[in-house]
Design an enzyme around this catalytic site. Structure first.
Site, short mmCIF file in Angstrom:
data_model
loop_
_atom_site.label_atom_id
_atom_site.label_comp_id
_atom_site.label_asym_id
_atom_site.label_seq_id
_atom_site.Cartn_x
_atom_site.Cartn_y
_atom_site.Cartn_z
N ASP A 1 43.70 42.28 53.89
CA ASP A 1 45.12 42.01 54.17
C ASP A 1 45.81 43.11 54.97
OD1 ASP A 1 45.51 39.44 53.27
OD2 ASP A 1 45.86 40.03 51.20
N ASP B 1 43.71 32.91 53.56
CA ASP B 1 44.80 33.82 53.92
C ASP B 1 44.45 34.68 55.14
OD1 ASP B 1 44.27 33.16 51.24
OD2 ASP B 1 45.69 34.62 50.48
N1 GLY Z 1 47.57 36.49 50.30
C1 GLY Z 1 47.73 36.10 48.98
C2 GLY Z 1 48.76 35.06 48.73
O1 GLY Z 1 49.14 34.28 49.56
O2 GLY Z 1 49.20 35.01 47.61
#
Ligand code: GLY
Length: 358
Positions: free
Chosen positions: A81, A138
């Site tokens: 992320d 994601d």
């Molecule tokens: N990236 C994690 C979520 O969308 O909760």
């Protein structure tokens, strides 16, 4: 935008060192700097600075990329992320101010992300610990960091890695009906797909609405960077599935396939992310521009009508009724900093804001 500007001014004043994550009854709770959401508040500050030219937002945003960078040189849990963290802090700072340290930090994060690529299975590894073969939807949004780095460093390695992962999303995540799974597990040694997992969705075959939203926006972005139409088509397919599954209120339940859906909570963050994705599709698709723009407006109207937080500047948060992680029973019916970020981004785009963060 004036009430949002006033609210953000007040929030900046009251947050102190807090890294805002989710809010209950108008008070944001903080998280660690290495947690995936830490780029969204600085991203909101940079958007507001870019729209208003007000120094207070620039000054408040300025130190965030340095703060996040420190996580790389201490025990921390940084992972796939970093796009969510460094695009709205370092990369946009560099774009708006030309700051060379911000550029360096953005490229460092891109190298870190590229280093998580597993060539046997053509995926970017999700999370840490024992999950060596996991990839998640994601990450579609984190690819923009690699596309930026490819252009900025004039180094196509970043582009190839982003495109390889994007093709894996088409093959293993987006189903023929336009629904999307959250997690795909691969054998990390030979790269073979093992199975799908429910992750933050109801189950392996379900349809976590925020995951659908990441796919809509992520695939539209891959098309913008690559020009390969299959990604735009995939984003549209997921968009149609998403729009067809909205509740009567025009808002999404947290999972479109959870049993007894009417009694389950909504996720306003999924609507805000999807609205940004639909606006991106509208800009990429001259023929159907109006269709996707109108769909984005439909979501934004519903958010304004059903989910707007009180305008009082002291009340932190822009959107109510977000769901962070329903299976874990965590952050249910709250304000989420990423919901607030994408709501602001969508409104900014509609007001003519032209820079892109993702
Ligand atoms: N990236 C994690 C979520 O969308 O909760």
């Amino acid at each position: 935008m004036q009430p949002i500007q006033d609210k953000m001014t007040q929030m900046q004043h009251n947050l102190g060192e807090c890294v805002p994550w989710y809010a209950c009854e108008g008070r944001y709770r903080g998280c660690r700097e290495d947690f995936w959401v830490s780029g969204f508040w600085p991203g909101m500050l940079w958007i507001m600075y870019d729209m208003t030219g007000k120094d207070l937002f620039r000054e408040a945003a300025w130190q965030w990329d340095e703060r996040l960078e420190r996580c790389f040189v201490r025990e921390s849990n940084m992972h796939h992320d970093v796009g969510f963290q460094f695009l709205p802090s370092a990369v946009i700072k560099y774009k708006l101010t030309g700051d060379k340290d911000a550029r360096r930090r953005g490229l460092f994060a891109a190298n870190f992300l590229a280093g998580r690529f597993n060539p046997a299975g053509s995926f970017i590894r999700a999370w840490n610990q024992e999950k060596t073969g996991w990839a998640i939807i994601d990450s579609a949004m984190n690819l923009s960091l690699l596309f930026w780095a490819a252009a900025e460093a004039e180094d196509p390695r970043f582009y190839h890695i982003a495109m390889s992962h994007a093709r894996t999303i088409l093959k293993h995540f987006i189903r023929p009906d336009g629904s999307v799974c959250h997690v795909a597990a691969f054998d990390p040694v030979n790269g073979e797909k093992q199975n799908a997992l429910g992750g933050q969705g109801y189950g392996p075959d379900s349809s976590w609405s925020r995951g659908q939203a990441w796919a809509i926006y992520g695939m539209a972005n891959v098309y913008r960077y690559s020009g390969e139409k299959c990604f735009l088509d995939a984003g549209k397919r997921v968009a149609h599935y998403f729009l067809a599954n909205l509740e009567e209120s025009n808002l999404p339940c947290w999972d479109f396939r959870v049993p007894d859906r009417q009694r389950e909570p909504l996720d306003s963050s999924a609507a805000a992310i999807a609205a940004c994705g639909l606006l991106e599709i509208a800009e990429s698709d001259e023929k159907d521009e109006e269709l996707y723009r109108k769909s984005a407006l439909k979501l934004l109207d519903a958010l304004k009508r059903e989910c707007a937080a009180p305008e009082d500047a002291e009340y932190q948060g822009l959107l109510l009724h977000g769901t962070g992680n329903r299976p874990a029973k965590e952050q249910v019916d709250v304000s989420l900093i990423y919901g607030d970020y994408f709501y602001l981004e969508a409104l900014a785009r509609l007001s003519g804001w032209k820079h892109r963060i993702f």
